[in-house]
Design an enzyme around this catalytic site. Structure first.
Site, PDB file in Angstrom:
ATOM      1  N   CYS A 118     -24.435  25.812  33.776  1.00 21.98           N
ATOM      2  CA  CYS A 118     -23.140  26.319  34.255  1.00 21.98           C
ATOM      3  C   CYS A 118     -23.028  26.218  35.765  1.00 21.98           C
ATOM      4  O   CYS A 118     -21.968  25.911  36.302  1.00 21.98           O
ATOM      5  CB  CYS A 118     -22.954  27.776  33.819  1.00 21.98           C
ATOM      6  N   GLU A 158     -19.955  35.613  31.663  1.00 17.95           N
ATOM      7  CA  GLU A 158     -20.426  34.529  32.546  1.00 17.95           C
ATOM      8  C   GLU A 158     -20.050  33.241  31.845  1.00 17.95           C
ATOM      9  O   GLU A 158     -20.673  32.857  30.858  1.00 17.95           O
ATOM     10  CB  GLU A 158     -21.939  34.641  32.772  1.00 17.95           C
TER      11      GLU A 158
END
Length: 455
Positions: free
Chosen positions: A263, A229
């Site tokens: 993010c 990720e």
């Protein structure tokens, strides 16, 4: 012996110091985790659920202690730290309740007397985790991995080692056997040796795409399963029928939550030409009005960046974008005084080829991009190396859904900021990584999906 010093990003003052363990000591801890796995893999879901629910209780009962630790070490506002700990409790309980269902045998009709798919634990999962959600990022991997019967070892970011040790202690206090979850306070240079250890079967990393490439290449050379990720530069399309008061409030929260260090935060605002100027006017007022300050102050909207060096890198990106033609609307200066503070900043007229368009800006800086029409807006959104999250702001829900389906990302939300939810899979495409966390998809990443055929 090497050590790591923890600095409060709000004050610049030293909080604590932790001694690094050696490569030999780390290998011994991996050995202990493997010994624990040999027992843990045979425990029942009932036993695992009891302990995972106890972990949820631990987070709830000591929420303030854990929240204050996170705020001191990486600077997020205390209110957001509390929400992070609450989410840890939620995820723990979610997998305590659903893991058995997610991993139950799946019958498949074939010519056999009996055939089905079985899900078995694999062994030790190494997690290389970042500092921006020091508790949640870890629980996001650990809860499903441990409930599946694996054991977990953590290499956390250096600046949140207090949180790392607190997590290890939380598992211990919840009653998990020694070695089921272990913190390794090692340097980045020692990670390669841990990945190469034959007892480690898989690696999950959350972080930059550069870190992902490095770890994935080592894991690949050793044929270890990985989930990555990585970074994101999430595009939010503001359509001409959007409620601009609501849209700019959402944009302000999206850009300043977690001090801009998320993010999946809204980073690129792609605004239709007809409403561009009005959006920019309202957005600027709200970003300027947001209070920057002490993250322990309940009235603070956003606090400092996690480290001074990160602030310097962000400022360089802002200045580079301006030199490339972006227009500075507000912010863009490093304030005097202690701490790693950086003001809410808006760069307008951002275009492909500029730093603020092409790369991730990890801090309270928004890029506003003009689109001539909706087709152009979709092209701009997809013209990115990243593909983590995305959003559409509109009053026409059905139309917004059609636009969302065209966006190249792991998640697309209409009229809401992208969030991670244990009920839904989470992850990205392109340079934002691969694999999925959370939901049933996440727990299936680190199990042996085994076919059984009985003639």
């Amino acid at each position: 012996m090497a050590s790591v010093t923890i600095i409060n990003p709000s004050t610049g003052e030293k909080i604590d110091e932790y001694s690094r363990i050696t490569a030999v000591e780390a290998s011994e801890k991996v050995k202990q985790a493997n010994t624990a796995y040999q027992e843990w893999k045979n425990t029942s879901f009932e036993q695992r659920s009891k302990l995972m629910n106890a972990l949820g209780d631990e987070f709830e009962n000591n929420k303030e202690m854990y929240a204050q630790l996170a705020t001191r070490e990486m600077g997020k506002t205390i209110g957001q730290s509390r929400k992070e700990i609450e989410k840890c409790a939620w995820i723990s309980r979610f997998y305590a309740e659903h893991a058995e269902e997610f991993l139950s045998d799946k019958p498949v009709e074939t010519e056999a007397q009996n055939s089905y798919v079985n899900f078995l634990p694999m062994g030790i999962v190494l997690a290389v985790m970042p500092w921006n959600f020091p508790f949640y990022q870890v629980i996001r991997f650990a809860a499903p991995a441990v409930m599946a019967g694996n054991t977990g070892i953590l290499k956390h970011a250096s600046n949140v080692q207090g949180c790392a040790f607190a997590l290890e202690e939380a598992f211990r206090k919840a009653g998990f056997p020694e070695g089921v979850f272990t913190n390794l306070n090692i340097s980045a240079g020692d990670v390669k040796g841990i990945i190469e250890n034959p007892d480690v079967v898989a690696v999950t990393l959350t972080g930059s795409d550069a870190a992902g490439r490095s770890v994935a290449s080592i894991a690949g050379a050793n044929l270890k399963k990985t989930v990555m990720e990585l970074g994101g530069s999430d595009a939010y399309l503001v359509l001409e029928d959007a409620d601009l008061e609501e849209a700019t409030s959402l944009a302000t929260l999206g850009r300043l939550q977690n001090n801009g260090q998320t993010c999946i935060a809204a980073k690129r605002f792609i605004v239709l030409d007809g409403i561009y100027d009005r959006f920019l006017e309202l957005f600027s007022k709200k970003m300027e009005a947001a209070k920057m300050g002490d993250p322990m102050d309940e009235t603070t909207y956003y606090g400092p960046l996690a480290r001074v060096d990160l602030r310097e890198e962000l400022h360089e990106q802002v200045e580079k974008s301006i030199s490339q033609g972006a227009r500075l609307v507000i912010g863009g200066n490093i304030p005097e005084g202690k701490g790693a503070y950086y003001p809410a900043t808006i760069l307008a007229d951002v275009k492909p080829g500029m730093e603020a368009f092409d790369n991730e800006l990890f801090g309270p800086v928004a890029s506003v991009i003009r689109a001539m029409d909706e087709e152009h807006a979709v092209v701009l959104a997809n013209s990115s190396q990243f593909g983590l999250g995305s959003g559409v702001l509109t009053t026409n829900i059905e139309h917004g859904e059609k636009i969302a389906l065209q966006l190249e990302a792991g998640s697309s939300f209409v009229n809401k900021l992208v969030v991670s939810d244990p009920r839904l899979p989470f992850g990205g495409i392109k340079n934002s990584g691969y694999g999925r966390e959370l939901s049933s998809y996440g727990i299936h990443e680190f199990v042996n999906i085994k076919s059984i055929w009985i003639e």
